[in-house]
Design an enzyme around this catalytic site. Sequence first.
Site, PDB file in Angstrom:
ATOM      1  N   ILE A   1       0.853  -1.178   0.000  1.00 53.26           N
ATOM      2  CA  ILE A   1       0.000   0.000   0.000  1.00 53.26           C
ATOM      3  C   ILE A   1       0.895   1.235   0.000  1.00 53.26           C
ATOM      4  O   ILE A   1       1.798   1.355   0.824  1.00 53.26           O
ATOM      5  CB  ILE A   1      -0.915   0.015   1.238  1.00 53.26           C
ATOM      6  CG1 ILE A   1      -1.810  -1.239   1.280  1.00 53.26           C
ATOM      7  CG2 ILE A   1      -1.755   1.287   1.277  1.00 53.26           C
ATOM      8  CD1 ILE A   1      -2.846  -1.305   0.200  1.00 53.26           C
TER       9      ILE A   1
ATOM     10  N   TYR B   1       0.748   4.830   7.048  1.00 56.92           N
ATOM     11  CA  TYR B   1       1.600   4.396   5.946  1.00 56.92           C
ATOM     12  C   TYR B   1       3.065   4.638   6.289  1.00 56.92           C
ATOM     13  O   TYR B   1       3.912   3.753   6.119  1.00 56.92           O
ATOM     14  CB  TYR B   1       1.213   5.146   4.665  1.00 56.92           C
ATOM     15  CG  TYR B   1       2.240   5.031   3.568  1.00 56.92           C
ATOM     16  CD1 TYR B   1       2.451   3.822   2.917  1.00 56.92           C
ATOM     17  CD2 TYR B   1       3.004   6.127   3.184  1.00 56.92           C
ATOM     18  CE1 TYR B   1       3.399   3.710   1.908  1.00 56.92           C
ATOM     19  CE2 TYR B   1       3.946   6.026   2.176  1.00 56.92           C
ATOM     20  CZ  TYR B   1       4.149   4.814   1.547  1.00 56.92           C
ATOM     21  OH  TYR B   1       5.091   4.703   0.561  1.00 56.92           O
TER      22      TYR B   1
ATOM     23  N   CYS C   1       8.906  10.113  -7.015  1.00 55.78           N
ATOM     24  CA  CYS C   1       9.502   9.548  -8.224  1.00 55.78           C
ATOM     25  C   CYS C   1       8.442   9.483  -9.311  1.00 55.78           C
ATOM     26  O   CYS C   1       7.513   8.675  -9.246  1.00 55.78           O
ATOM     27  CB  CYS C   1      10.091   8.165  -7.948  1.00 55.78           C
ATOM     28  SG  CYS C   1      11.111   7.543  -9.312  1.00 55.78           S
TER      29      CYS C   1
END
Length: 265
Positions: free
Chosen positions: A72, A134, A164
């Site tokens: 995730i 997260y 990125c």
Amino acid sequence: MKRLLLTGAAGGLGSAMRSRLKGLAEVIRVSDIAELGAGAAHEDVMQCDLADRAAVDRLVEGCDGIIHLGGISVEDKFSRIMSANILGLHNLYEAARANGMPRILFASSNHTIGFYRQDEYLDHEMPFRPDGLYGVSKCFGEALARMYFEKFGQETALVRIGSCMEKPKNHRMLSTWMSYDDFLSMIQCIFQVPRLGCPVIWGCSDNDSRWWDNSHVSYLGWRPKDNAERFRAEIDGTVPRPAVDHATAVYQGGPFILDPVFPEE
């Protein structure tokens, strides 16, 4: 290298890197829980749920290196993050330990340190300051990788990826952006260096306004070539700048700072 495993190959970053990895190994084994489509001639396609221990064992078998982008990648319910990013990562490391300990690139995140301010310049020894569940899962991942290195000698590059993508999308990303080409050259260095260890690597290009110091990993030979500064005029002209006291302009984690903790159903 004979076989290189790419997990999370159906995701945004995984898809971008999948098309660029040809030549790094004779075979690129691509995997995801989602559908991956037909494989190219140099690819070995294996659909896999990281939470399935037996499936992960089969996935890692025969691999000489692992680029782990799976899991995730946004804030979510803890149960989902736990399954993919905590249980799934433990399964991956146990599978690696049982299969010759191939070198691993672990996609960690800048959200492990999201509560640092944007006017702070960080080295790799700064304590974690995660900005959500997260981020916490990536702190766990770095700690797990460190334990496997200290206890078993499993080498891992802990890459705290900034942003990125093809190009930065906002003012914060002028500091956090990493180009696909720079990530690819990093991957090459990680799997070619004689001894890797278990270093933290800040995943950003050679941006003028970067917040992170990579001098401790100069031994890798990685020299990022791109600079987000060339996009500054475009972003200044098209993207509204947040108020100076807004979280996205204050904290390195940007919008993740504002994400709620999702309740379980």
